[in-house]
Motif scaffolding. Sequence first.
Motif, PDB file in Angstrom:
ATOM      1  N   ASN A  66      -8.056   0.915   0.182  1.00  0.00           N
ATOM      2  CA  ASN A  66      -7.279   0.258  -0.868  1.00  0.00           C
ATOM      3  C   ASN A  66      -7.888  -1.089  -1.268  1.00  0.00           C
ATOM      4  O   ASN A  66      -7.929  -2.020  -0.467  1.00  0.00           O
TER       5      ASN A  66
ATOM      6  N   ALA B 130       0.828  -1.203   0.000  1.00  0.00           N
ATOM      7  CA  ALA B 130       0.000   0.000   0.000  1.00  0.00           C
ATOM      8  C   ALA B 130       0.865   1.256   0.000  1.00  0.00           C
ATOM      9  O   ALA B 130       0.586   2.219  -0.730  1.00  0.00           O
TER      10      ALA B 130
ATOM     11  N   SER C 296      -8.976   1.991   5.775  1.00  0.00           N
ATOM     12  CA  SER C 296      -8.316   2.191   4.480  1.00  0.00           C
ATOM     13  C   SER C 296      -9.316   1.959   3.360  1.00  0.00           C
ATOM     14  O   SER C 296     -10.323   1.265   3.543  1.00  0.00           O
TER      15      SER C 296
ATOM     16  N   ARG D  92      -7.766   4.605  -9.745  1.00  0.00           N
ATOM     17  CA  ARG D  92      -6.851   4.719  -8.613  1.00  0.00           C
ATOM     18  C   ARG D  92      -6.955   3.453  -7.764  1.00  0.00           C
ATOM     19  O   ARG D  92      -8.043   3.064  -7.321  1.00  0.00           O
TER      20      ARG D  92
ATOM     21  N   GLU E  89       1.415   6.149  -7.282  1.00  0.00           N
ATOM     22  CA  GLU E  89       0.278   6.820  -7.917  1.00  0.00           C
ATOM     23  C   GLU E  89       0.261   8.324  -7.619  1.00  0.00           C
ATOM     24  O   GLU E  89      -0.190   9.115  -8.452  1.00  0.00           O
ATOM     25  N   GLU E  90       0.767   8.708  -6.444  1.00  0.00           N
ATOM     26  CA  GLU E  90       0.903  10.132  -6.157  1.00  0.00           C
ATOM     27  C   GLU E  90       1.899  10.772  -7.120  1.00  0.00           C
ATOM     28  O   GLU E  90       1.664  11.863  -7.655  1.00  0.00           O
TER      29      GLU E  90
ATOM     30  N   HIS F 283       0.768   3.682  -3.160  1.00  0.00           N
ATOM     31  CA  HIS F 283       0.287   5.041  -2.942  1.00  0.00           C
ATOM     32  C   HIS F 283       1.323   6.066  -3.413  1.00  0.00           C
ATOM     33  O   HIS F 283       0.979   7.036  -4.113  1.00  0.00           O
TER      34      HIS F 283
ATOM     35  N   ARG G 177      -6.964  11.066  -6.361  1.00  0.00           N
ATOM     36  CA  ARG G 177      -7.301  10.043  -5.367  1.00  0.00           C
ATOM     37  C   ARG G 177      -8.712   9.489  -5.548  1.00  0.00           C
ATOM     38  O   ARG G 177      -8.998   8.383  -5.089  1.00  0.00           O
TER      39      ARG G 177
ATOM     40  N   TYR H 201      -4.695   2.893  -4.994  1.00  0.00           N
ATOM     41  CA  TYR H 201      -4.182   3.148  -3.648  1.00  0.00           C
ATOM     42  C   TYR H 201      -4.468   4.593  -3.234  1.00  0.00           C
ATOM     43  O   TYR H 201      -3.588   5.451  -3.260  1.00  0.00           O
ATOM     44  N   PRO H 202      -5.696   4.905  -2.820  1.00  0.00           N
ATOM     45  CA  PRO H 202      -5.995   6.272  -2.373  1.00  0.00           C
ATOM     46  C   PRO H 202      -5.327   6.632  -1.046  1.00  0.00           C
ATOM     47  O   PRO H 202      -5.247   7.805  -0.694  1.00  0.00           O
ATOM     48  N   ASP H 203      -4.838   5.640  -0.295  1.00  0.00           N
ATOM     49  CA  ASP H 203      -4.134   5.920   0.957  1.00  0.00           C
ATOM     50  C   ASP H 203      -2.980   4.932   1.091  1.00  0.00           C
ATOM     51  O   ASP H 203      -2.915   3.933   0.371  1.00  0.00           O
ATOM     52  N   PRO H 204      -2.036   5.188   1.998  1.00  0.00           N
ATOM     53  CA  PRO H 204      -0.827   4.357   2.087  1.00  0.00           C
ATOM     54  C   PRO H 204      -0.890   3.248   3.127  1.00  0.00           C
ATOM     55  O   PRO H 204       0.151   2.801   3.612  1.00  0.00           O
TER      56      PRO H 204
END
Length: 415
Positions: A280, A106, A278, A125, A113-114, A110, A120, A127-130
């Motif tokens: 993800n 993750a 999360s 997408r 993708e960032e 993340h 996000r 992995y919107p969060d890590p």
Amino acid sequence: MELLRNAVRPYAWGSRTTIPELLGRPVPAPHPEAELWLGAHPGDPSKVLGADGSERSLLDLLEADPVGQLGDRCANRWGNRLPFLLKILAAEEPLSMQAHPSAAQAAEGHAREEKLGIARDAPNRNYPDPTAKPELVCALTEFHALAGFRAPERTVALLRAIETPGLAKYTELLSGQPDPDGLRALFTTWITLPQAKLDELLPDVLDACVLHIKDHGEFDVECRTILELGEAHPRDAGVLAALLLNRLTLSAGEAIYLPAGNLHSYLHGTAVEILANSDNILRCGLTPKHVDVPELLRVVDFGCGDMPVHTGDPGPHGAVYRTETPEFELSRVEWAAGDGGDDSEVRFAGGAPQILLCTAGELVVTAEDGERAELHRGQSAWLPASHPAVRVRPAGGPRTQLFRATPGTCDSLAP
């Protein structure tokens, strides 16, 4: 100790009766209601209800006073975030087939993708969060699911029981290598089939499942599931992937834990779910949403065998569902109709954030400082880390049931 008002998520696969009935609202609801969220998820945080009738987002409360609400240990470890989300799931139809990444996957996904600048909330997408997203689901009613890869030998037996000329070469692929690598090879082949090939194979497989059921074959439940999925998703490779997974029927109180990489789909029923906070998700199929096959293959765990079903470690009047994850722990407490004496009390230690959810009957919650509250069916309460220990007992009426969510490093039930 404050009551919560929680968000209802109206996904198409939800029930029009389960959540409204739990919350005491008119039944049926105008639209399907799939999930009740209890926690501080940024997308739909619970509201904390003040004694004066005011409401405040639990997320805002945590941001204003992270140490008082979460405690030093939890605030430091999870970056001032509540690490878990508690849900009621009301599945009238199957959810998408999916898997979740590990913490390392993750974080890497993340960051990647960032760097690529993918929004996000973009549909592609992953992995919107890590953070990781392990989860545990505990049945409230009979609950049906696909979870984890079945032992290859049993899957070969299933494929041979429904074998068609078009399926034979895939059966041989797995029978020639009945191990995780063989499962990976077959799974990869199926989910990357050109649509034209898939459109040829799927109808033959579904017809073979019909014949197997008519002949009262040993894989009746598995075949019925494939037919249901095939009807709902007629051109979806996830229907083939479902042939590889354990088909589970949980009774009330039974649970499954889904660590990183576990491929699964919830099919039908009502359950309490607790998961890391999360979003993800790597989808495999049974959905019109984005499916990223290369990333899915990086995440899926092809370990195989029977999926463990947990009844929890015994605790006073209930059970604790312990797992390897530090983000959450779920406890279930039940009392028979008429219970309510001193010997029915259960003590919950303070020092960490917790959510109490009453799913049956009526509860009395009394804190060591004398504070007292009642929880009726469908009601929930937030207890911050700074809150003293509480004792919980039923009000003495019908059967009563309570679920308690805490971080996984917390003490659980205490006498």
